[in-house]
Design an enzyme around this catalytic site. Structure first.
Site, PDB file in Angstrom:
ATOM      1  N   ASP A 147       5.619   3.587  25.550  1.00 37.10           N
ATOM      2  CA  ASP A 147       5.573   4.257  24.243  1.00 37.10           C
ATOM      3  C   ASP A 147       4.219   4.940  24.004  1.00 37.10           C
ATOM      4  O   ASP A 147       3.341   4.928  24.866  1.00 37.10           O
ATOM      5  CB  ASP A 147       5.893   3.196  23.174  1.00 37.10           C
ATOM      6  CG  ASP A 147       6.645   3.757  21.986  1.00 37.10           C
ATOM      7  OD1 ASP A 147       6.607   4.981  21.768  1.00 37.10           O
ATOM      8  OD2 ASP A 147       7.259   2.951  21.256  1.00 37.10           O
ATOM      9  N   ASP A 202      12.738   8.759  16.514  1.00 33.76           N
ATOM     10  CA  ASP A 202      13.787   7.735  16.672  1.00 33.76           C
ATOM     11  C   ASP A 202      15.115   8.151  16.058  1.00 33.76           C
ATOM     12  O   ASP A 202      15.166   8.846  15.045  1.00 33.76           O
ATOM     13  CB  ASP A 202      13.343   6.433  15.993  1.00 33.76           C
ATOM     14  CG  ASP A 202      12.193   5.791  16.733  1.00 33.76           C
ATOM     15  OD1 ASP A 202      11.694   6.383  17.712  1.00 33.76           O
ATOM     16  OD2 ASP A 202      11.784   4.697  16.318  1.00 33.76           O
TER      17      ASP A 202
HETATM   18  C1  GAL Z   1       8.952   3.726  18.711  1.00 32.35           C
HETATM   19  C2  GAL Z   1      10.035   4.084  19.700  1.00 32.35           C
HETATM   20  C3  GAL Z   1      11.225   3.192  19.397  1.00 32.35           C
HETATM   21  C4  GAL Z   1      10.817   1.750  19.539  1.00 32.35           C
HETATM   22  C5  GAL Z   1       9.647   1.444  18.633  1.00 32.35           C
HETATM   23  C6  GAL Z   1       9.106   0.038  18.847  1.00 32.35           C
HETATM   24  O1  GAL Z   1       7.823   4.473  18.976  1.00 32.35           O
HETATM   25  O2  GAL Z   1      10.363   5.429  19.572  1.00 32.35           O
HETATM   26  O3  GAL Z   1      12.301   3.516  20.253  1.00 32.35           O
HETATM   27  O4  GAL Z   1      10.491   1.498  20.875  1.00 32.35           O
HETATM   28  O5  GAL Z   1       8.594   2.345  18.854  1.00 32.35           O
HETATM   29  O6  GAL Z   1       8.013  -0.243  18.037  1.00 32.35           O
END
Ligand code: GAL
Length: 399
Positions: A147, A202
């Protein structure tokens, strides 16, 4: 001779660094990820239960393979800097969990972040990339979602290359899922770095909404679909546009779930279930395990569908496939049903990017309805197509 020795030394050094593990994702990865349904409520009991349910529900047989723990599995680093799982959530440790998942014939995925913290505030990999990669390899990890929070001052391509190289150096083939939300045009550089890259913020549990988080937005199914459309030329085997995890079974109406699942199949994007697969309605099972729809997603050519036209409120999407076959989907975006006559012989589907053409005036195709699961005739008969509100009709056409 000496020269040859040095040349091969240079070659070997270049080989050892600067590459991803090739060929790990020749078709879009399929599996399950904890985030959409469970967010930070992850534990080894949950993950084992999910893995069991993936076998019992028929998902494994349908092709779902990776069981991915997203954010929040982390504990502290030990005195040597090695990351440890959260001691209460994962008391048996990650190696034991990986062994369990592998014993079921499934694969094990985990999550980290290029920044110094993960998005939920747990220890990130910044400065520990090689050590974390080594730890994942020791644990038996098969898939890493990486991430992009807390990455001030980092260059995205460089940061993802670092973890790619670290994984390669650790020696265990691990799929690398790039997750920087499409902020740094990963489609321009991701092919040599990872096996898939997220294209947007997301996914949110809704048909067509924007959910404003302040500094960023989460998006409904249609919004992501529309944003993804322009990226089709970048999609292909071992380097996928990732439209984010599925929301099937998380609370949308069943017709919306069907449309969402069908379009993710059409896009040739990863199919990562994001629901509680231990407690599914039969309707959810039937969607997630529709093997004919999955076969469209897993077609070896790996071509992302293109939008051919719109009739009324229905978008017509076309996905070229192996052996001159194709899938065609009629997606009704509206909250009311629609019906129209479709005279195939008046249409030619031309894919300029992947250089495919489907003309129905000279060639007759057989039509298979992938949700009704029946053969409904050929393209030389004018058919009336009915698409319920917020739903989809999906066909596979073959000669
Ligand atoms: C976001 C990501 C999500 C999930 C989340 C966890 O940045 O896009 O899919 O992984 O973090 O904190």
């Amino acid at each position: 001779m000496k020269k040859l020795f040095f040349l091969s030394l240079i070659f070997l050094t270049v080989q050892a660094y600067g590459q991803k593990f090739e060929g790990l994702a020749k078709t879009p990865p399929m599996g399950w990820n904890s985030w959409n349904h469970f967010a930070c409520n992850v534990s080894e009991d949950l993950i084992k239960g999910i893995a069991d349910a993936m076998v019992e529900s028929g998902m494994k047989d349908a092709g779902y393979e990776y069981v991915v723990i997203d954010d929040c599995w982390h504990g502290e680093r030990d005195e040597d800097g090695f990351i440890q799982p959260h001691p209460e959530r994962f008391p048996s440790g990650m190696r034991a969990l990986a062994d369990y998942i592998h014993s079921l014939g499934l694969k094990f995925g985990i999550y980290s972040c290029a920044g110094y913290k993960t998005c939920a505030g747990y220890p990130g990999s910044r400065g520990y990339e090689y050590q974390d990669a080594l730890q994942y390899a020791r644990w038996g990890v098969d898939y890493l979602k990486y991430d992009w929070c807390y990455t001030e001052g980092l260059n995205a391509e460089g940061a993802f290359m670092t973890i790619r190289d670290a994984l390669y150096e650790a020696g265990r083939p691990i799929v690398l899922s790039i997750c920087e939300w499409g902020n740094n045009n990963p489609w321009d550089w991701g092919k040599d770095v990872g096996h898939l890259w997220r294209t947007t913020g997301d996914i949110h549990l809704c048909w067509d909404c924007e959910y404003d988080h302040g500094t960023w937005s989460a998006w409904g199914f249609l919004k992501i679909l529309d944003m993804h459309e322009q990226l089709r030329k970048y999609n292909g085997p071992d380097h996928w546009n990732d439209a984010d995890m599925l929301q099937v079974g998380n609370g949308m109406d069943v017709n919306m779930d069907r449309a969402h699942f069908s379009m993710w199949a059409m896009l040739a994007t990863p199919l990562m279930a994001g629901n509680d697969v231990r407690n599914m309605t039969q309707e959810t099972v039937d969607i997630l395990t529709n093997e004919e729809v999955i076969a469209v997603n897993q077609d070896p050519l790996g071509i992302q569908a293109f939008k051919y036209d719109r009739i009324g409120t229905a978008d017509i999407w076309v996905k070229p496939m192996e052996n001159d076959e194709l899938a065609a989907a009629f997606l009704n975006r509206a909250e009311f049903p629609m019906e129209f006559e479709f005279n195939w012989e008046e249409h030619i589907f031309i894919d300029e990017i992947f250089e495919k053409e489907f003309s129905f005036s000279g060639t007759t195709y057989n039509i298979r309805d992938l949700w009704a699961k029946e053969d409904i005739g050929t393209t030389n008969v004018v058919k009336s197509i009915k698409v319920p509100a917020n739903d989809i009709v999906m066909y596979r056409l073959h000669k």
